[in-house]
Write a protein that holds these residues in place. Structure first.
Motif, PDB file in Angstrom:
ATOM      1  N   ASN A 196       1.774   3.570   7.758  1.00 51.64           N
ATOM      2  CA  ASN A 196       2.219   4.214   6.667  1.00 51.64           C
ATOM      3  C   ASN A 196       1.290   3.845   5.229  1.00 51.64           C
ATOM      4  OD1 ASN A 196       3.785   5.699   8.209  1.00 51.64           O
ATOM      5  ND2 ASN A 196       5.583   5.458   7.056  1.00 51.64           N
ATOM      6  N   PRO A 197       1.228   4.749   4.360  1.00 45.85           N
ATOM      7  CA  PRO A 197       0.397   4.012   3.270  1.00 45.85           C
ATOM      8  C   PRO A 197       1.253   2.807   2.380  1.00 45.85           C
ATOM      9  CG  PRO A 197       0.371   6.705   3.073  1.00 45.85           C
ATOM     10  CD  PRO A 197       1.280   6.003   4.313  1.00 45.85           C
ATOM     11  N   GLU A 198       2.362   3.079   2.559  1.00 50.70           N
ATOM     12  CA  GLU A 198       3.408   2.066   1.804  1.00 50.70           C
ATOM     13  C   GLU A 198       3.047   0.646   2.440  1.00 50.70           C
ATOM     14  OE1 GLU A 198       6.253   5.555   2.637  1.00 50.70           O
ATOM     15  OE2 GLU A 198       4.630   4.616   3.362  1.00 50.70           O
ATOM     16  N   ILE A 199       2.583   0.264   3.557  1.00 52.07           N
ATOM     17  CA  ILE A 199       2.154  -0.923   4.274  1.00 52.07           C
ATOM     18  C   ILE A 199       0.892  -1.120   3.594  1.00 52.07           C
ATOM     19  CG2 ILE A 199       1.490  -2.229   6.336  1.00 52.07           C
ATOM     20  CD1 ILE A 199       4.383  -1.270   6.347  1.00 52.07           C
ATOM     21  N   ASP A 200      -0.065  -0.365   3.353  1.00 45.62           N
ATOM     22  CA  ASP A 200      -1.321  -0.536   2.635  1.00 45.62           C
ATOM     23  C   ASP A 200      -0.898  -1.195   1.194  1.00 45.62           C
ATOM     24  OD1 ASP A 200      -2.712   0.123   4.767  1.00 45.62           O
ATOM     25  OD2 ASP A 200      -2.948   2.194   4.248  1.00 45.62           O
ATOM     26  N   LYS A 201       0.034  -0.542   0.600  1.00 45.50           N
ATOM     27  CA  LYS A 201       0.114  -1.000  -0.981  1.00 45.50           C
ATOM     28  C   LYS A 201       1.030  -2.007  -1.173  1.00 45.50           C
ATOM     29  CE  LYS A 201      -0.426   0.784  -5.006  1.00 45.50           C
ATOM     30  NZ  LYS A 201      -1.829   1.193  -5.513  1.00 45.50           N
ATOM     31  N   MET A 202       1.992  -2.425  -0.072  1.00 43.26           N
ATOM     32  CA  MET A 202       2.825  -3.447  -0.382  1.00 43.26           C
ATOM     33  C   MET A 202       2.759  -4.676   0.804  1.00 43.26           C
ATOM     34  SD  MET A 202       6.159  -1.507  -1.792  1.00 43.26           S
ATOM     35  CE  MET A 202       6.368  -0.142  -0.669  1.00 43.26           C
TER      36      MET A 202
END
Length: 314
Positions: A196-202
């Motif tokens: 998920n993009p959230e993993i890339d960001k956080m």
């Protein structure tokens, strides 16, 4: 008992491995339209996205959401076919231990979490208006509501049938206990979100939230002897969030009412749901539905059962 309904000698664990592959294949077929649409768009523009967040922004958000959700339609159909024809079970057996689905439980759980989510978003907007902007556009939002109300519950139900239903009973066939299916489905559910993009960001710390959510959903399924509460909670979580708030780094890019423009960080928003809110929800559900014998229901051993009639006659 819910988890025991899938524990049968004629359903050894290798069948669940094969069944899972068939479900993944069905989901992959459902992803083809999205892949073709993205490929055509990128070939026309001459630019190829380098991350998952960029992939989600290639198409108009409503079209992207619709095409993404199609894969879950195929996957859910695959789940039902595998359960009925490969495992020779009824859909009811993988849904609940009750004689029929208790829709009052589904709607209670949905309504409870929907109210909480709406309240949380509005409170955030009130306390930190600089972090959220008004994103409402009537026509795109109306299309989003139509797509969301129909397809997002299919997406969430697919995940529940796979993890809290099919795989929960499958790992019970392997381990003959309840704690192993609970932990395994929670970990797999959580790590499934690693792209998920959230993993890339956080960062990977966000997996604590996803695994914790899987554990919460698994606990309420085992304690309540059915998936109804999990189905309602999961649908409310994804649908209400999709309608209310989006961001450039979220998994679902939508024409929502608000847009989060804050710089995301993994802090209290990860810790509080898992270690405060979910335990409080467990307490509320346990009081309302009079749960008891927690140790046995969450960690007890399982014996083979062959039919629902045998379960009812015990």
């Amino acid at each position: 008992m819910f988890i025991e309904q899938g524990v049968k000698k004629e359903n050894p664990f290798w069948k669940y491995i094969v069944g899972s592959i068939l479900i993944i294949l069905a989901s992959t077929i459902g992803q083809i339209p999205f892949g073709i649409a993205v490929l055509m768009k990128t070939m026309k523009s001459g630019t190829m996205p380098t991350d998952s967040a960029g992939m989600l922004r290639v198409l108009e958000s409503n079209l992207s959401l619709f095409l993404m959700m199609l894969s879950f339609v195929f996957a859910l159909l695959g789940v039902f076919i595998v359960i009925k024809y490969f495992h020779k079970q009824t859909i009811l057996e993988v849904t609940t231990s009750r004689s029929k689905i208790d829709w009052s439980r589904v709607f209670f759980s949905f309504g409870l979490w929907a109210v909480f989510t709406i309240s949380s978003v509005l409170l955030t907007y009130y306390l930190s208006p600089e972090e959220m902007i008004w994103n409402f556009k009537p026509i795109p939002f109306a299309i989003l509501v139509l797509i969301g109300v129909i397809l997002i519950p299919i997406q969430t139900s697919t995940e529940e049938y796979v993890f809290r239903g099919y795989l929960m009973q499958g790992f019970a066939n392997l381990s003959k206990n309840k704690w192993f299916p609970l932990l395994m489905t929670s970990v797999i559910f959580g790590t499934m979100h690693i792209f998920n993009p959230e993993i890339d960001k956080m960062g990977n710390i966000v997996l604590v939230y996803y695994i914790g959510t899987g554990l919460f959903l698994g606990i309420i399924t085992l304690m309540d002897e059915g998936m109804e509460l999990a189905l309602g909670f999961h649908a409310a979580n994804n649908l209400v969030t999709a309608l209310l708030v989006t961001s450039d780094w979220s998994a679902l890019q939508t024409n929502s009412i608000f847009k989060d423009i804050s710089d995301p960080s993994a802090g209290l928003e990860i810790i509080i749901p898992v270690f405060v809110i979910f335990p409080l929800l467990l307490l509320l559900f346990s009081k309302k539905y009079k749960w008891s014998d927690w140790k046995e229901k969450l960690t007890g051993d399982i014996k083979y059962k062959t039919t629902i009639n045998e379960l009812n006659n015990d």
